[in-house]
Scaffold this motif. Structure first.
Motif, mmCIF file in Angstrom:
data_model
loop_
_atom_site.group_PDB
_atom_site.id
_atom_site.type_symbol
_atom_site.label_atom_id
_atom_site.label_comp_id
_atom_site.label_asym_id
_atom_site.label_seq_id
_atom_site.Cartn_x
_atom_site.Cartn_y
_atom_site.Cartn_z
ATOM 1 N N PRO A 148 -13.889 3.752 -2.301
ATOM 2 C CA PRO A 148 -13.234 4.448 -1.181
ATOM 3 C C PRO A 148 -11.870 3.816 -0.866
ATOM 4 O O PRO A 148 -11.734 2.584 -0.820
ATOM 5 N N GLU A 149 -10.895 4.666 -0.653
ATOM 6 C CA GLU A 149 -9.530 4.191 -0.409
ATOM 7 C C GLU A 149 -9.449 3.236 0.781
ATOM 8 O O GLU A 149 -8.696 2.260 0.755
ATOM 9 N N ALA A 150 -10.240 3.484 1.811
ATOM 10 C CA ALA A 150 -10.231 2.605 2.989
ATOM 11 C C ALA A 150 -10.659 1.187 2.619
ATOM 12 O O ALA A 150 -10.128 0.215 3.166
ATOM 13 N N GLU A 151 -11.595 1.044 1.697
ATOM 14 C CA GLU A 151 -12.027 -0.287 1.250
ATOM 15 C C GLU A 151 -10.909 -0.998 0.493
ATOM 16 O O GLU A 151 -10.720 -2.202 0.654
ATOM 17 N N VAL A 152 -10.191 -0.247 -0.328
ATOM 18 C CA VAL A 152 -9.078 -0.838 -1.084
ATOM 19 C C VAL A 152 -7.987 -1.298 -0.119
ATOM 20 O O VAL A 152 -7.480 -2.418 -0.227
ATOM 21 N N GLU A 153 -7.649 -0.457 0.843
ATOM 22 C CA GLU A 153 -6.613 -0.811 1.822
ATOM 23 C C GLU A 153 -7.025 -2.041 2.636
ATOM 24 O O GLU A 153 -6.196 -2.918 2.899
ATOM 25 N N ALA A 154 -8.284 -2.121 3.013
ATOM 26 C CA ALA A 154 -8.762 -3.288 3.776
ATOM 27 C C ALA A 154 -8.675 -4.554 2.924
ATOM 28 O O ALA A 154 -8.285 -5.617 3.422
ATOM 29 N N LEU A 155 -9.027 -4.451 1.648
ATOM 30 C CA LEU A 155 -8.893 -5.602 0.742
ATOM 31 C C LEU A 155 -7.431 -6.032 0.651
ATOM 32 O O LEU A 155 -7.124 -7.228 0.731
ATOM 33 N N LEU A 156 -6.529 -5.079 0.481
ATOM 34 C CA LEU A 156 -5.108 -5.410 0.373
ATOM 35 C C LEU A 156 -4.605 -6.089 1.648
ATOM 36 O O LEU A 156 -3.815 -7.042 1.574
ATOM 37 N N ASP A 157 -5.058 -5.629 2.795
ATOM 38 C CA ASP A 157 -4.686 -6.285 4.056
ATOM 39 C C ASP A 157 -5.193 -7.724 4.095
ATOM 40 O O ASP A 157 -4.465 -8.636 4.501
ATOM 41 N N ARG A 158 -6.438 -7.941 3.682
ATOM 42 C CA ARG A 158 -6.991 -9.304 3.701
ATOM 43 C C ARG A 158 -6.273 -10.208 2.694
ATOM 44 O O ARG A 158 -6.050 -11.386 2.954
ATOM 45 N N ALA A 159 -5.917 -9.654 1.543
ATOM 46 C CA ALA A 159 -5.289 -10.460 0.494
ATOM 47 C C ALA A 159 -3.805 -10.725 0.762
ATOM 48 O O ALA A 159 -3.307 -11.810 0.452
ATOM 49 N N PHE A 160 -3.104 -9.746 1.345
ATOM 50 C CA PHE A 160 -1.644 -9.855 1.471
ATOM 51 C C PHE A 160 -1.122 -9.755 2.890
ATOM 52 O O PHE A 160 0.066 -9.954 3.121
ATOM 53 N N GLY A 161 -1.969 -9.404 3.845
ATOM 54 C CA GLY A 161 -1.531 -9.252 5.221
ATOM 55 C C GLY A 161 -1.184 -7.806 5.532
ATOM 56 O O GLY A 161 -0.771 -7.041 4.661
ATOM 57 N N ALA A 162 -1.356 -7.457 6.789
ATOM 58 C CA ALA A 162 -1.098 -6.086 7.221
ATOM 59 C C ALA A 162 0.379 -5.731 7.159
ATOM 60 O O ALA A 162 0.738 -4.555 7.176
ATOM 61 N N ASP A 163 1.254 -6.728 7.064
ATOM 62 C CA ASP A 163 2.696 -6.470 7.000
ATOM 63 C C ASP A 163 3.182 -6.229 5.572
ATOM 64 O O ASP A 163 4.373 -6.108 5.328
ATOM 65 N N ARG A 164 2.283 -6.101 4.624
ATOM 66 C CA ARG A 164 2.629 -5.963 3.213
ATOM 67 C C ARG A 164 3.468 -4.734 2.918
ATOM 68 O O ARG A 164 4.221 -4.700 1.945
ATOM 69 N N HIS A 165 3.401 -3.703 3.735
ATOM 70 C CA HIS A 165 4.104 -2.448 3.460
ATOM 71 C C HIS A 165 5.623 -2.583 3.524
ATOM 72 O O HIS A 165 6.329 -1.712 3.028
ATOM 73 N N GLY A 166 6.125 -3.648 4.091
ATOM 74 C CA GLY A 166 7.563 -3.852 4.162
ATOM 75 C C GLY A 166 8.155 -4.506 2.925
ATOM 76 O O GLY A 166 9.376 -4.640 2.806
ATOM 77 N N ARG A 167 7.334 -4.891 1.982
ATOM 78 C CA ARG A 167 7.806 -5.583 0.783
ATOM 79 C C ARG A 167 8.512 -4.633 -0.180
ATOM 80 O O ARG A 167 8.257 -3.427 -0.202
ATOM 81 N N THR A 168 9.384 -5.190 -0.987
ATOM 82 C CA THR A 168 10.164 -4.423 -1.952
ATOM 83 C C THR A 168 9.280 -3.575 -2.860
ATOM 84 O O THR A 168 9.584 -2.411 -3.123
ATOM 85 N N ALA A 169 8.182 -4.132 -3.351
ATOM 86 C CA ALA A 169 7.308 -3.387 -4.266
ATOM 87 C C ALA A 169 6.764 -2.119 -3.612
ATOM 88 O O ALA A 169 6.621 -1.095 -4.279
ATOM 89 N N TYR A 170 6.482 -2.171 -2.319
ATOM 90 C CA TYR A 170 5.980 -0.981 -1.635
ATOM 91 C C TYR A 170 7.054 0.089 -1.545
ATOM 92 O O TYR A 170 6.767 1.281 -1.666
ATOM 93 N N ARG A 171 8.283 -0.318 -1.334
ATOM 94 C CA ARG A 171 9.385 0.651 -1.313
ATOM 95 C C ARG A 171 9.510 1.352 -2.653
ATOM 96 O O ARG A 171 9.767 2.542 -2.730
#
Length: 171
Positions: free
Chosen positions: A11-34
Protein backbone atom coordinates in the motif's frame (compact mmCIF):
# COMPACT_ATOMS: atom_id res chain seq x y z
CA UNK A 1 13.75 -14.07 6.17
CA UNK A 2 13.59 -11.09 3.81
CA UNK A 3 11.64 -11.31 0.55
CA UNK A 4 11.96 -8.93 -2.38
CA UNK A 5 8.57 -8.18 -3.94
CA UNK A 6 7.18 -5.64 -6.42
CA UNK A 7 6.63 -2.30 -4.73
CA UNK A 8 3.14 -2.28 -6.28
CA UNK A 9 2.23 -5.05 -3.80
CA UNK A 10 2.63 -2.62 -0.89
CA UNK A 11 0.00 0.00 0.00
CA UNK A 12 1.27 3.44 -0.97
CA UNK A 13 0.57 4.81 2.53
CA UNK A 14 2.97 2.23 4.00
CA UNK A 15 5.70 3.22 1.55
CA UNK A 16 5.21 6.92 2.32
CA UNK A 17 5.35 6.24 6.07
CA UNK A 18 8.59 4.27 5.62
CA UNK A 19 10.10 7.12 3.60
CA UNK A 20 9.14 9.59 6.34
CA UNK A 21 10.77 7.40 9.01
CA UNK A 22 13.90 6.86 6.92
CA UNK A 23 14.38 10.40 5.57
CA UNK A 24 12.11 12.72 7.56
CA UNK A 25 8.84 14.36 6.68
CA UNK A 26 10.72 17.28 5.12
CA UNK A 27 12.16 15.03 2.39
CA UNK A 28 9.87 16.50 -0.30
CA UNK A 29 11.98 19.65 -0.49
CA UNK A 30 15.08 17.81 -1.69
CA UNK A 31 16.43 18.15 -5.22
CA UNK A 32 15.64 14.52 -6.10
CA UNK A 33 11.96 15.08 -5.33
CA UNK A 34 11.86 18.09 -7.63
CA UNK A 35 13.37 15.99 -10.39
CA UNK A 36 10.66 13.34 -10.03
CA UNK A 37 7.79 15.85 -9.95
CA UNK A 38 4.91 14.95 -12.22
CA UNK A 39 6.07 11.39 -12.79
CA UNK A 40 5.13 8.01 -11.35
CA UNK A 41 7.67 5.41 -10.28
CA UNK A 42 8.37 2.64 -12.78
CA UNK A 43 6.61 -0.46 -11.45
CA UNK A 44 8.95 -3.00 -13.09
CA UNK A 45 11.98 -1.33 -11.49
CA UNK A 46 10.57 -0.48 -8.06
CA UNK A 47 10.84 -3.05 -5.28
CA UNK A 48 10.09 -3.68 -1.63
CA UNK A 49 11.65 -5.84 1.05
CA UNK A 50 9.28 -7.59 3.44
CA UNK A 51 9.70 -9.94 6.38
CA UNK A 52 7.95 -13.28 6.98
CA UNK A 53 4.89 -11.44 8.31
CA UNK A 54 4.76 -9.29 5.12
CA UNK A 55 5.82 -6.17 7.02
CA UNK A 56 7.58 -3.57 4.92
CA UNK A 57 11.30 -3.36 5.76
CA UNK A 58 12.59 -1.37 2.80
CA UNK A 59 11.90 -0.02 -0.64
CA UNK A 60 13.60 1.29 -3.74
CA UNK A 61 11.87 3.32 -6.40
CA UNK A 62 12.93 4.05 -9.96
CA UNK A 63 11.74 7.07 -11.92
CA UNK A 64 11.63 8.07 -15.59
CA UNK A 65 13.99 10.97 -16.32
CA UNK A 66 15.81 12.19 -19.39
CA UNK A 67 19.03 13.85 -20.42
CA UNK A 68 17.96 15.96 -23.35
CA UNK A 69 15.85 13.51 -25.35
CA UNK A 70 17.70 10.46 -24.03
CA UNK A 71 15.78 8.33 -21.50
CA UNK A 72 17.41 7.45 -18.20
CA UNK A 73 16.10 5.83 -15.02
CA UNK A 74 16.64 7.63 -11.73
CA UNK A 75 17.11 5.25 -8.81
CA UNK A 76 15.98 6.29 -5.37
CA UNK A 77 15.07 6.72 -2.74
CA UNK A 78 16.48 3.55 -1.27
CA UNK A 79 14.83 3.39 2.14
CA UNK A 80 15.22 0.89 4.97
CA UNK A 81 13.24 0.83 8.19
CA UNK A 82 15.61 2.50 10.71
CA UNK A 83 15.55 -0.49 13.11
CA UNK A 84 16.63 -2.77 10.25
CA UNK A 85 19.40 -0.67 8.72
CA UNK A 86 22.86 -2.20 8.41
CA UNK A 87 21.37 -5.67 7.88
CA UNK A 88 21.84 -5.89 4.09
CA UNK A 89 18.29 -4.96 3.12
CA UNK A 90 19.28 -1.93 1.04
CA UNK A 91 21.97 -3.96 -0.65
CA UNK A 92 19.49 -6.75 -1.47
CA UNK A 93 17.05 -4.21 -2.92
CA UNK A 94 19.75 -2.60 -5.07
CA UNK A 95 21.05 -5.98 -6.27
CA UNK A 96 17.52 -7.01 -7.31
CA UNK A 97 16.89 -3.64 -8.97
CA UNK A 98 20.08 -3.80 -11.01
CA UNK A 99 19.30 -7.36 -12.09
CA UNK A 100 15.82 -6.24 -13.18
CA UNK A 101 17.24 -3.21 -15.02
CA UNK A 102 19.90 -5.29 -16.75
CA UNK A 103 17.23 -7.73 -17.96
CA UNK A 104 14.83 -4.97 -19.00
CA UNK A 105 14.19 -3.41 -22.38
CA UNK A 106 12.34 -0.47 -20.81
CA UNK A 107 13.50 2.95 -22.04
CA UNK A 108 16.42 4.14 -19.91
CA UNK A 109 16.92 0.87 -18.02
CA UNK A 110 20.38 0.65 -19.55
CA UNK A 111 21.35 4.03 -18.04
CA UNK A 112 20.65 4.31 -14.33
CA UNK A 113 21.39 7.51 -12.45
CA UNK A 114 21.05 8.58 -8.85
CA UNK A 115 22.04 11.07 -6.22
CA UNK A 116 23.89 9.01 -3.64
CA UNK A 117 27.03 8.10 -1.77
CA UNK A 118 29.71 7.33 -4.39
CA UNK A 119 31.76 5.25 -1.97
CA UNK A 120 28.87 2.86 -1.32
CA UNK A 121 27.06 2.84 -4.68
CA UNK A 122 30.34 2.77 -6.58
CA UNK A 123 31.90 -0.02 -4.57
CA UNK A 124 28.94 -2.36 -4.60
CA UNK A 125 26.97 -1.43 -7.71
CA UNK A 126 29.27 0.28 -10.22
CA UNK A 127 27.81 3.80 -10.03
CA UNK A 128 30.32 6.60 -10.73
CA UNK A 129 30.37 10.33 -11.37
CA UNK A 130 32.59 9.83 -14.44
CA UNK A 131 29.83 10.61 -16.97
CA UNK A 132 27.89 13.19 -14.97
CA UNK A 133 30.26 16.16 -14.69
CA UNK A 134 28.36 18.25 -17.25
CA UNK A 135 24.86 17.28 -16.14
CA UNK A 136 22.61 19.95 -14.66
CA UNK A 137 19.80 19.38 -12.18
CA UNK A 138 17.26 21.91 -10.93
CA UNK A 139 18.41 22.28 -7.35
CA UNK A 140 21.48 21.87 -5.23
CA UNK A 141 23.47 18.66 -5.49
CA UNK A 142 27.01 17.74 -4.55
CA UNK A 143 28.66 16.99 -7.92
CA UNK A 144 30.42 13.90 -6.57
CA UNK A 145 27.02 12.45 -5.53
CA UNK A 146 25.48 12.70 -9.03
CA UNK A 147 26.12 9.15 -10.23
CA UNK A 148 25.43 6.95 -13.24
CA UNK A 149 25.66 3.23 -14.02
CA UNK A 150 25.63 2.40 -17.71
CA UNK A 151 25.33 -0.98 -19.37
CA UNK A 152 28.45 -1.83 -21.36
CA UNK A 153 28.38 0.05 -24.64
CA UNK A 154 25.74 2.56 -23.49
CA UNK A 155 26.77 6.17 -23.94
CA UNK A 156 25.14 9.31 -22.58
CA UNK A 157 25.60 12.98 -23.36
CA UNK A 158 28.45 14.62 -21.49
CA UNK A 159 26.35 17.70 -20.76
CA UNK A 160 22.72 18.65 -20.46
CA UNK A 161 19.81 18.98 -18.08
CA UNK A 162 18.30 16.02 -16.26
CA UNK A 163 14.53 16.49 -16.43
CA UNK A 164 11.43 14.45 -15.59
CA UNK A 165 10.29 12.13 -18.39
CA UNK A 166 6.53 12.16 -18.50
CA UNK A 167 6.05 9.30 -20.94
CA UNK A 168 4.85 6.33 -18.93
CA UNK A 169 7.12 3.31 -19.37
CA UNK A 170 5.26 0.03 -19.38
CA UNK A 171 5.70 -2.14 -16.31
Amino acid sequence: MVSIVPLSAIPEAEVEALLDRAFGADRHGRTAYRLRAGTRWIAALSLAATDDADRLLGSVQSWPVRLGGDPLVMVGPVAVEPAHQQHGIGRALMTALIAAADASALPGADALMMIGDPEYYGRFFGFTADATGGWVIDGPVERRRLLARLRPGRRVAAAGAILPRTDRPAG
